[in-house]
Design an enzyme around this catalytic site. Structure first.
Site, PDB file in Angstrom:
ATOM      1  N   GLY A  39     -17.500  16.111   6.279  1.00 54.92           N
ATOM      2  CA  GLY A  39     -18.921  16.148   6.511  1.00 54.92           C
ATOM      3  C   GLY A  39     -19.275  16.126   7.941  1.00 54.92           C
ATOM      4  O   GLY A  39     -18.645  16.248   8.971  1.00 54.92           O
ATOM      5  N   GLU A  40     -20.372  15.378   8.109  1.00 57.65           N
ATOM      6  CA  GLU A  40     -20.542  14.840   9.594  1.00 57.65           C
ATOM      7  C   GLU A  40     -20.706  13.124   9.209  1.00 57.65           C
ATOM      8  O   GLU A  40     -21.633  12.559   8.469  1.00 57.65           O
ATOM      9  CB  GLU A  40     -21.910  15.241  10.045  1.00 57.65           C
ATOM     10  CG  GLU A  40     -21.911  16.862  10.559  1.00 57.65           C
ATOM     11  CD  GLU A  40     -20.966  17.023  11.637  1.00 57.65           C
ATOM     12  OE1 GLU A  40     -20.159  17.744  11.899  1.00 57.65           O
ATOM     13  OE2 GLU A  40     -20.756  15.701  12.353  1.00 57.65           O
ATOM     14  N   SER A  41     -19.928  12.649  10.116  1.00 65.56           N
ATOM     15  CA  SER A  41     -20.094  11.205  10.135  1.00 65.56           C
ATOM     16  C   SER A  41     -21.361  10.544  10.554  1.00 65.56           C
ATOM     17  O   SER A  41     -21.875   9.481   9.976  1.00 65.56           O
ATOM     18  CB  SER A  41     -18.841  10.358  10.673  1.00 65.56           C
ATOM     19  OG  SER A  41     -18.649  11.144  12.101  1.00 65.56           O
ATOM     20  N   CYS A  70     -11.338  13.784   7.040  1.00 66.80           N
ATOM     21  CA  CYS A  70     -12.227  14.058   8.113  1.00 66.80           C
ATOM     22  C   CYS A  70     -13.071  13.301   8.461  1.00 66.80           C
ATOM     23  O   CYS A  70     -12.963  12.246   8.859  1.00 66.80           O
ATOM     24  CB  CYS A  70     -12.399  15.542   7.663  1.00 66.80           C
ATOM     25  SG  CYS A  70     -12.779  16.394   9.465  1.00 66.80           S
ATOM     26  N   ILE A 126     -11.457  21.262  10.008  1.00 63.93           N
ATOM     27  CA  ILE A 126     -12.661  21.730  10.864  1.00 63.93           C
ATOM     28  C   ILE A 126     -13.452  20.693  11.456  1.00 63.93           C
ATOM     29  O   ILE A 126     -13.628  19.600  11.052  1.00 63.93           O
ATOM     30  CB  ILE A 126     -13.546  21.972   9.135  1.00 63.93           C
ATOM     31  CG1 ILE A 126     -12.596  22.831   8.433  1.00 63.93           C
ATOM     32  CG2 ILE A 126     -14.783  22.482   9.869  1.00 63.93           C
ATOM     33  CD1 ILE A 126     -13.630  22.847   7.034  1.00 63.93           C
ATOM     34  N   ARG A 127     -13.407  21.033  12.694  1.00 63.70           N
ATOM     35  CA  ARG A 127     -14.164  20.188  13.752  1.00 63.70           C
ATOM     36  C   ARG A 127     -13.653  18.626  13.642  1.00 63.70           C
ATOM     37  O   ARG A 127     -14.350  17.667  13.501  1.00 63.70           O
ATOM     38  CB  ARG A 127     -15.749  20.007  13.680  1.00 63.70           C
ATOM     39  CG  ARG A 127     -16.295  21.253  14.164  1.00 63.70           C
ATOM     40  CD  ARG A 127     -17.971  21.581  14.144  1.00 63.70           C
ATOM     41  NE  ARG A 127     -18.024  21.397  12.711  1.00 63.70           N
ATOM     42  CZ  ARG A 127     -18.671  20.573  12.053  1.00 63.70           C
ATOM     43  NH1 ARG A 127     -18.750  19.361  12.794  1.00 63.70           N
ATOM     44  NH2 ARG A 127     -18.945  20.429  10.837  1.00 63.70           N
ATOM     45  N   HIS A 162      -8.654  18.764   5.588  1.00 62.07           N
ATOM     46  CA  HIS A 162      -9.371  19.248   4.271  1.00 62.07           C
ATOM     47  C   HIS A 162      -8.383  19.231   3.191  1.00 62.07           C
ATOM     48  O   HIS A 162      -8.260  20.460   2.989  1.00 62.07           O
ATOM     49  CB  HIS A 162     -10.377  20.026   4.400  1.00 62.07           C
ATOM     50  CG  HIS A 162     -11.633  19.638   5.146  1.00 62.07           C
ATOM     51  ND1 HIS A 162     -12.761  19.261   4.629  1.00 62.07           N
ATOM     52  CD2 HIS A 162     -12.014  19.413   6.615  1.00 62.07           C
ATOM     53  CE1 HIS A 162     -13.605  18.864   5.149  1.00 62.07           C
ATOM     54  NE2 HIS A 162     -13.074  18.929   6.837  1.00 62.07           N
ATOM     55  N   GLU A 164      -8.861  19.307   0.079  1.00 60.09           N
ATOM     56  CA  GLU A 164      -9.375  19.914  -1.060  1.00 60.09           C
ATOM     57  C   GLU A 164      -9.561  21.360  -0.710  1.00 60.09           C
ATOM     58  O   GLU A 164      -9.805  22.280  -1.597  1.00 60.09           O
ATOM     59  CB  GLU A 164     -10.808  19.157  -1.194  1.00 60.09           C
ATOM     60  CG  GLU A 164     -11.777  19.546  -0.126  1.00 60.09           C
ATOM     61  CD  GLU A 164     -11.885  19.014   1.078  1.00 60.09           C
ATOM     62  OE1 GLU A 164     -10.792  18.360   1.428  1.00 60.09           O
ATOM     63  OE2 GLU A 164     -12.789  19.082   1.926  1.00 60.09           O
TER      64      GLU A 164
HETATM   65  N1  GLN Z   1     -16.832  16.625  13.211  1.00 62.98           N
HETATM   66  C1  GLN Z   1     -17.034  15.617  12.099  1.00 62.98           C
HETATM   67  C2  GLN Z   1     -17.777  14.206  12.489  1.00 62.98           C
HETATM   68  O1  GLN Z   1     -17.539  13.977  13.324  1.00 62.98           O
HETATM   69  C3  GLN Z   1     -16.216  15.909  11.089  1.00 62.98           C
HETATM   70  C4  GLN Z   1     -15.929  17.195  10.477  1.00 62.98           C
HETATM   71  C5  GLN Z   1     -15.533  17.274   8.991  1.00 62.98           C
HETATM   72  O2  GLN Z   1     -15.712  16.226   8.166  1.00 62.98           O
HETATM   73  N2  GLN Z   1     -15.072  18.438   8.673  1.00 62.98           N
HETATM   74  O3  GLN Z   1     -17.920  13.686  11.560  1.00 62.98           O
END
Ligand code: GLN
Length: 185
Positions: A39-41, A70, A126-127, A162, A164
């Site tokens: 997700g986004e930390s 991630c 993903i990012r 990821h 999953e």
């Molecule tokens: N870029 C996200 C972060 O910095 C991590 C991306 C992800 O979990 N797919 O948290």
């Protein structure tokens, strides 16, 4: 709280394992292991703070099996060099967020995970962050372009991709076995 937890739950269901989405502190009493999804930390940190869950999860990850994927891996690190992220610091790694740059923010590749007997695992990034290993206690289970992408330390594992989103249940299966193993110890 946020991120790709449903697909993790689907995989666990396929493995015949019961799972719940942790939303309240009391939920942690019902589980034997925790997956911290991607997700986004930054968002994960702020939601954990607003929901007053940071401390309870911090205690859990210090004592029970945890799998961070991630953003979840970032949350397990010592530092993400970002004031908005409060990681739990249980793995001796530093995370560089969004390390693969704009052009290839997302990509997939196939990796081998010898310890888990997994060949050509479809790894979706993903990012994704890049991890820097800070101690010999961290075991590197898989690499991509010479960077660690799956690591283990004690009861914790972390992937920068990821799992999953692949069709392969292998890493989840391995994690579930670890939880069973920890329970009988
Ligand atoms: N870029 C996200 C972060 O910095 C991590 C991306 C992800 O979990 N797919 O948290």
């Amino acid at each position: 709280m946020q991120g790709a937890f449903q697909k993790h739950q689907n995989m666990l269901e396929e493995l015949g394992v019961n799972s719940i989405a942790v939303r309240y502190e009391g939920d942690l009493d019902k589980i034997d292991g925790l997956i911290l999804p991607g997700g986004e930390s930054t968002t994960i940190t702020s939601l954990l703070n607003t929901h007053k869950l940071w401390n309870a999860i911090n205690i859990f990850v210090h004592n029970k099996p945890v799998f961070g994927t991630c953003a979840g891996a970032i949350m397990l690190s010592q530092s993400a060099h970002d004031k908005r992220v409060s990681p739990f610091g249980i793995m001796d790694v530093e995370a560089e967020r969004n390390a693969y740059g704009r052009q290839i923010e997302s990509f997939s590749t196939s990796i081998n995970i010898d310890n888990m007997d997994l060949k050509e695992f479809h790894a979706v990034f993903i990012r994704a962050p890049r991890l820097r290993i800070l101690s010999k206690d961290v075991e590197i289970l898989a690499t991509f372009n010479h960077s660690p992408v799956l690591v283990r330390q004690g009861r914790a594992i972390a992937s920068t991709f990821h799992p999953e989103l692949s069709q392969n249940l292998g890493i989840h299966k391995w994690f579930v076995n670890e939880i069973k193993h920890q329970k009988v110890l």
